[in-house]
Design a protein around this motif. Sequence first.
Motif, PDB file in Angstrom:
ATOM      1  N   ARG A 397       0.787  -1.208   0.053  1.00 44.01           N
ATOM      2  CA  ARG A 397      -0.241   0.032   0.085  1.00 44.01           C
ATOM      3  C   ARG A 397       0.885   1.248  -0.024  1.00 44.01           C
ATOM      4  N   THR A 398       1.997   1.222   0.694  1.00 45.22           N
ATOM      5  CA  THR A 398       2.642   2.385   0.879  1.00 45.22           C
ATOM      6  C   THR A 398       3.512   2.591  -0.432  1.00 45.22           C
ATOM      7  N   LEU A 399       4.076   1.597  -1.034  1.00 46.40           N
ATOM      8  CA  LEU A 399       4.704   1.651  -2.061  1.00 46.40           C
ATOM      9  C   LEU A 399       3.946   2.081  -3.203  1.00 46.40           C
ATOM     10  N   ALA A 400       2.665   1.802  -3.353  1.00 47.02           N
ATOM     11  CA  ALA A 400       1.640   2.535  -4.315  1.00 47.02           C
ATOM     12  C   ALA A 400       1.065   3.472  -4.043  1.00 47.02           C
ATOM     13  N   ALA A 401       1.396   4.180  -2.890  1.00 41.93           N
ATOM     14  CA  ALA A 401       1.255   5.536  -2.570  1.00 41.93           C
ATOM     15  C   ALA A 401      -0.541   5.424  -2.202  1.00 41.93           C
ATOM     16  N   ARG A 402      -0.844   4.424  -1.743  1.00 45.65           N
ATOM     17  CA  ARG A 402      -2.437   4.507  -1.610  1.00 45.65           C
ATOM     18  C   ARG A 402      -2.512   4.784   0.135  1.00 45.65           C
ATOM     19  N   SER A 403      -3.547   5.299   0.299  1.00 44.45           N
ATOM     20  CA  SER A 403      -4.132   5.653   1.828  1.00 44.45           C
ATOM     21  C   SER A 403      -4.151   4.573   2.543  1.00 44.45           C
ATOM     22  N   ALA A 404      -4.000   4.616   3.936  1.00 41.16           N
ATOM     23  CA  ALA A 404      -4.379   3.437   4.520  1.00 41.16           C
ATOM     24  C   ALA A 404      -5.974   3.657   4.819  1.00 41.16           C
ATOM     25  N   PRO A 405      -6.596   2.425   4.973  1.00 45.52           N
ATOM     26  CA  PRO A 405      -8.026   2.375   5.076  1.00 45.52           C
ATOM     27  C   PRO A 405      -8.449   2.906   6.625  1.00 45.52           C
ATOM     28  N   GLU A 406      -9.469   3.795   6.692  1.00 49.00           N
ATOM     29  CA  GLU A 406      -9.855   4.211   7.985  1.00 49.00           C
ATOM     30  C   GLU A 406     -10.301   2.819   8.759  1.00 49.00           C
ATOM     31  N   PRO A 407      -9.670   2.930  10.049  1.00 48.69           N
ATOM     32  CA  PRO A 407     -10.051   1.698  11.211  1.00 48.69           C
ATOM     33  C   PRO A 407     -11.398   2.001  11.486  1.00 48.69           C
ATOM     34  N   TYR A 408     -11.877   0.652  11.648  1.00 44.78           N
ATOM     35  CA  TYR A 408     -13.135   0.403  12.139  1.00 44.78           C
ATOM     36  C   TYR A 408     -13.528  -0.658  12.927  1.00 44.78           C
ATOM     37  N   ALA A 409     -14.577  -0.718  13.555  1.00 46.16           N
ATOM     38  CA  ALA A 409     -14.662  -2.006  14.475  1.00 46.16           C
ATOM     39  C   ALA A 409     -16.260  -2.135  14.743  1.00 46.16           C
ATOM     40  N   LEU A 410     -16.463  -3.426  14.994  1.00 46.67           N
ATOM     41  CA  LEU A 410     -17.838  -3.815  15.078  1.00 46.67           C
ATOM     42  C   LEU A 410     -17.935  -4.674  16.416  1.00 46.67           C
ATOM     43  N   PRO A 411     -18.919  -4.692  17.074  1.00 52.55           N
ATOM     44  CA  PRO A 411     -19.148  -5.738  18.265  1.00 52.55           C
ATOM     45  C   PRO A 411     -19.124  -7.168  17.622  1.00 52.55           C
ATOM     46  N   LEU A 412     -18.611  -7.930  18.402  1.00 52.98           N
ATOM     47  CA  LEU A 412     -18.506  -9.421  18.064  1.00 52.98           C
ATOM     48  C   LEU A 412     -19.772 -10.269  18.383  1.00 52.98           C
ATOM     49  N   GLN A 413     -20.396 -10.785  17.665  1.00 53.18           N
ATOM     50  CA  GLN A 413     -21.556 -11.529  18.146  1.00 53.18           C
ATOM     51  C   GLN A 413     -21.582 -12.653  19.305  1.00 53.18           C
ATOM     52  N   SER A 414     -20.174 -13.244  19.491  1.00 53.12           N
ATOM     53  CA  SER A 414     -20.217 -14.321  20.368  1.00 53.12           C
ATOM     54  C   SER A 414     -18.769 -14.021  20.983  1.00 53.12           C
ATOM     55  N   THR A 415     -18.261 -14.672  21.805  1.00 58.38           N
ATOM     56  CA  THR A 415     -17.265 -14.749  22.461  1.00 58.38           C
ATOM     57  C   THR A 415     -16.094 -15.511  21.619  1.00 58.38           C
ATOM     58  N   VAL A 416     -14.862 -14.866  21.480  1.00 59.03           N
ATOM     59  CA  VAL A 416     -13.582 -15.442  20.677  1.00 59.03           C
ATOM     60  C   VAL A 416     -12.649 -15.685  21.867  1.00 59.03           C
ATOM     61  N   PRO A 417     -12.196 -17.026  22.013  1.00 59.45           N
ATOM     62  CA  PRO A 417     -11.133 -17.383  22.795  1.00 59.45           C
ATOM     63  C   PRO A 417      -9.727 -16.666  22.324  1.00 59.45           C
ATOM     64  N   GLY A 418      -8.876 -16.394  23.179  1.00 63.45           N
ATOM     65  CA  GLY A 418      -7.571 -15.504  22.646  1.00 63.45           C
ATOM     66  C   GLY A 418      -6.472 -16.387  23.155  1.00 63.45           C
ATOM     67  N   HIS A 419      -5.359 -15.822  22.557  1.00 66.22           N
ATOM     68  CA  HIS A 419      -4.211 -16.341  22.973  1.00 66.22           C
ATOM     69  C   HIS A 419      -3.634 -15.487  24.345  1.00 66.22           C
ATOM     70  N   PRO A 420      -2.930 -15.901  25.191  1.00 69.85           N
ATOM     71  CA  PRO A 420      -2.563 -15.249  26.453  1.00 69.85           C
ATOM     72  C   PRO A 420      -1.643 -13.957  26.138  1.00 69.85           C
ATOM     73  N   TYR A 421      -0.725 -14.193  25.104  1.00 69.21           N
ATOM     74  CA  TYR A 421      -0.009 -12.903  24.784  1.00 69.21           C
ATOM     75  C   TYR A 421       0.341 -12.662  23.211  1.00 69.21           C
ATOM     76  N   ASP A 422      -0.622 -13.149  22.402  1.00 68.58           N
ATOM     77  CA  ASP A 422      -0.622 -12.847  20.998  1.00 68.58           C
ATOM     78  C   ASP A 422      -1.823 -12.408  20.430  1.00 68.58           C
ATOM     79  N   THR A 423      -1.996 -11.487  19.585  1.00 69.82           N
ATOM     80  CA  THR A 423      -3.143 -11.146  18.683  1.00 69.82           C
ATOM     81  C   THR A 423      -3.597 -12.000  18.164  1.00 69.82           C
ATOM     82  N   ARG A 424      -5.003 -12.418  17.931  1.00 66.52           N
ATOM     83  CA  ARG A 424      -5.240 -13.429  16.810  1.00 66.52           C
ATOM     84  C   ARG A 424      -6.188 -12.632  15.648  1.00 66.52           C
TER      85      ARG A 424
END
Length: 486
Positions: A397-424
């Motif tokens: 994206r940066t090499l092509a000079a494109r703009s970063a997409p606007e971050p957005y978030a939505l509520p999760l419909q159900s619980t998602v298990p997590g890793h103790p120290y890593d992003t999933r």
Amino acid sequence: MTARGVSTGGETEDLDVEEALALVKADHGHRPDDDPHRPQAHGPFPGDATGRGPAEGHHSGHGPGHGPSGGGPAHSEDAHHRATPWPQARERAERAARAVPAPGAGTRRAPVSLPLDAALGLVLAEPLAALTDLPSFDASAMDGWAVAGPGPWDVRDEGALAGRARPEPLTDGEAVRIATGARIPQDTTAVLRSEHGRIDDKGRLHPAREVGHGQDIRPRGQECRGGEHLLPAGALVTPAVLGLAAAAGYDTLTVVPRPRVDVLVLGDELLAEGLPQDGRIRDALGPMLPPWLRALGAEVTTVRRIGDDANALHRAVSRSEADLIVTTGGTAAGPVDHVHPMLRRFGAELLVDGVKVRPGHPMLLARTRKDQHLVGLPGNPLAAVSGLLTLAEPLLRTLAARSAPEPYALPLQSTVPGHPYDTRLVPVVLRGDHAVPLRYNGPAMLRGVAASDALAVVPPGGARAGQEAELLDLPWAAAGIGVCFT
């Protein structure tokens, strides 16, 4: 006993073996990152400006056939300590692209001039300035009559049609039939719409309502004047931009060219066709990565299957003229994992060596030349998707000079298990104002992401139902296949 963040509703099978064990350990209060007695990593990897050591030895990075559950050797806590947190890994990939020398230094490719039909999906390298007034003459905004002075009016026999030469001027009390877009005759007071006028039996035109001065006339320069900047450099060339450019007088556009990518598929266990057999598996990444990279704005110049051949890998990287080389598999420390040794032999600068993300943490980013980078993806398919969106997407994206997409978030419909120290990164579908997590999200599985609209970014420890999660859109989910694969 249920590990913290793990549902008893049958979701644990979606984690790989190590993740499930790590969750159980976390429930007993053991977190490697919190251990003050755990050895710290020291000493630079050759050519590595970050001072981190070799890649972790957790996954062979080839696919389901290497090691238990596709995992390879056991996880190394030192390697995990050296791994880069997921947000920082994406930032590091962006910075790496920004550090590529400018065209004046003779490296990064200079802007190119392309015909309009070849510029779709690229980014303007310079502002789009109007080459003429728009419209370039006073024009009718409606079908009807051009009229002069107050009515009723005598109607000329000939009409004013779009694309015809300049019509004769009007005199007061005179009207002429006119088409939308046609040049307005000199001294016209207004345009009377077809539905607002009637002609009597003597051929005179009468208005059905009051006619205001200048009504339904598009004056010259109403949209812009010649030389006016219509769009800034960096604007994405969409179909609407192509239309605007054509209207403003352009036949070509000066754009940032697509970054060139070579894809090198590693692994002797991979079959190019037919059913999996005799311990060998189908290559899922060879068919998947090139169109995905094109959707990210790249020009895929080579797709080559190399197998587990260290010398062939070195030759392919040495000969590549691409801006980015993407390899699949071989990013860990198994007996046929050749990417790290090749990078050492090549004298590459290792920028990211493992990322704290599941799946996909053995991914890497290296600078092979001042104007070339290599992204090493794990061989497990969903892990490779994770690496693609974590490292390749920000860099391309940066090499092509494109703009970063606007971050957005939505509520999760159900619980998602997590890793103790890593992003999933978990495949989800979007339903109204919620994101619905999908099953089949293990590192070797594509069933979930094939049905998904986005990947949810689940922080360490997991996310409960109703909690908002950042979403990474899949390009085709928002734009449609025909748009994003141009």
